[in-house]
Enzyme design. Structure first.
Site, PDB file in Angstrom:
ATOM      1  CG  HIS A   1       9.927   0.642   7.731  1.00 24.65           C
ATOM      2  ND1 HIS A   1       8.972   1.639   7.646  1.00 24.65           N
ATOM      3  CD2 HIS A   1      11.051   1.212   8.231  1.00 24.65           C
ATOM      4  CE1 HIS A   1       9.510   2.776   8.087  1.00 24.65           C
ATOM      5  NE2 HIS A   1      10.753   2.541   8.441  1.00 24.65           N
TER       6      HIS A   1
ATOM      7  CG  ASN B   1       4.788  -2.953   6.997  1.00 30.38           C
ATOM      8  OD1 ASN B   1       4.289  -2.654   5.912  1.00 30.38           O
ATOM      9  ND2 ASN B   1       5.472  -2.074   7.725  1.00 30.38           N
TER      10      ASN B   1
HETATM   11  C1  GAR Z   1       8.051   0.842  -0.326  1.00 34.57           C
HETATM   12  O1  GAR Z   1       9.315   1.449  -0.390  1.00 34.57           O
HETATM   13  C2  GAR Z   1       7.750   0.402   1.093  1.00 34.57           C
HETATM   14  O2  GAR Z   1       8.872  -0.058   1.779  1.00 34.57           O
HETATM   15  C3  GAR Z   1       7.216   1.683   1.675  1.00 34.57           C
HETATM   16  O3  GAR Z   1       6.412   2.239   0.662  1.00 34.57           O
HETATM   17  C4  GAR Z   1       6.934   1.866  -0.601  1.00 34.57           C
HETATM   18  C5  GAR Z   1       5.828   1.265  -1.424  1.00 34.57           C
HETATM   19  O4  GAR Z   1       6.266   1.041  -2.736  1.00 34.57           O
HETATM   20  N1  GAR Z   1       6.477   1.441   2.885  1.00 34.57           N
HETATM   21  C6  GAR Z   1       6.497   2.247   3.933  1.00 34.57           C
HETATM   22  O5  GAR Z   1       7.109   3.305   3.957  1.00 34.57           O
HETATM   23  C7  GAR Z   1       5.669   1.773   5.109  1.00 34.57           C
HETATM   24  N2  GAR Z   1       6.057   2.440   6.314  1.00 34.57           N
HETATM   25  P1  GAR Z   1       5.513   0.025  -3.677  1.00 34.57           P
HETATM   26  O6  GAR Z   1       4.033   0.442  -3.695  1.00 34.57           O
HETATM   27  O7  GAR Z   1       6.148   0.224  -5.019  1.00 34.57           O
HETATM   28  O8  GAR Z   1       5.715  -1.354  -3.132  1.00 34.57           O
END
Ligand code: GAR
Length: 218
Positions: A112, A110
């Protein structure tokens, strides 16, 4: 060595997914992205994956309501049907049950948007700014049942500026995310990581710069 078969799970725009797909185009990359699954119909990332020639699937979580495990059994069946070896969560906004996590233990990553174990959960950039931290960043970790925990594979940091807003900080952290997720998958897929007492150790890395000091005092 055969490339490891990877599925990426998304819920949204999929910019980390795109970074992984791009990285996997390199001939020496140890993983191939064979499937992108979204739990949200019409998630922006699905079209991007199709355009890149990657098979996509939608397994909607909504119809299952509170029965998270029933949703996950369907998800698991799709992953198994595609002979998936590694799973990358990339903006996949579902809490996973211990049952699902166990199925993919040591084989699911994952990303984060914070330097874990600080700022688990949501609104990480807002909370980091409210605390006045001077260094912030992103983490790729193996998934364990407890949210935003699990052995850390790689982290990347950015300096926080006095005039940052959650949006400006998010842009720089996202740039780091796009760099470290492909690196993390490279390490894991090539077998250079090992789990020891709940921690992730890696073999054969370059040495990073010793220090990141923020602000830089001149
Ligand atoms: C990313 O910033 C990721 O780190 C975050 O969601 C975004 C997805 O962007 N994830 C979390 O917050 C999980 N806890 P993306 O769809 O453009 O990759």
């Amino acid at each position: 060595m055969a490339r490891r078969r990877v599925a990426i799970l998304i819920s949204g725009r999929g910019s980390n997914m795109t970074a992984l797909i791009e990285a996997a185009k390199a001939k020496d990359y140890p993983a191939e992205i064979v499937l992108v699954i979204s739990n949200i119909a019409g998630a922006g990332g699905l079209a991007k994956a199709s355009d890149a020639g990657i098979e996509t699937a939608t397994v909607e979580s909504k119809p299952f309501g509170k029965d998270r495990e029933a949703f996950e059994r369907k998800l698991h069946d799709v992953l198994v049907a595609h002979n998936i070896e590694l799973v990358c969560l990339a903006g996949f906004l579902r809490l996973l049950t211990p049952w699902f996590v166990r199925q993919w233990e040591g084989r699911m990553l994952n990303i984060h948007p914070a330097l874990l174990p600080a700022y688990k959960g949501l609104h990480t950039h807002e909370r980091a700014l409210a605390d006045g931290v001077k260094i912030h960043g992103a983490t790729v970790h193996f998934v364990v049942p407890e949210m935003d925990s699990g052995p850390i594979v790689i982290q990347g940091a950015v300096a926080v500026r006095d005039n940052d807003t959650p949006d400006t900080l998010a842009v720089r952290v996202l740039g780091i995310e796009h760099r470290i997720y492909p690196d993390a998958l490279r390490l894991v897929a090539s077998g250079r990581t090992r789990l020891e007492n709940g921690l992730c150790k890696t073999d054969g890395n370059g040495s990073p710069p010793d220090k990141l000091i923020s602000p830089e005092v001149i």
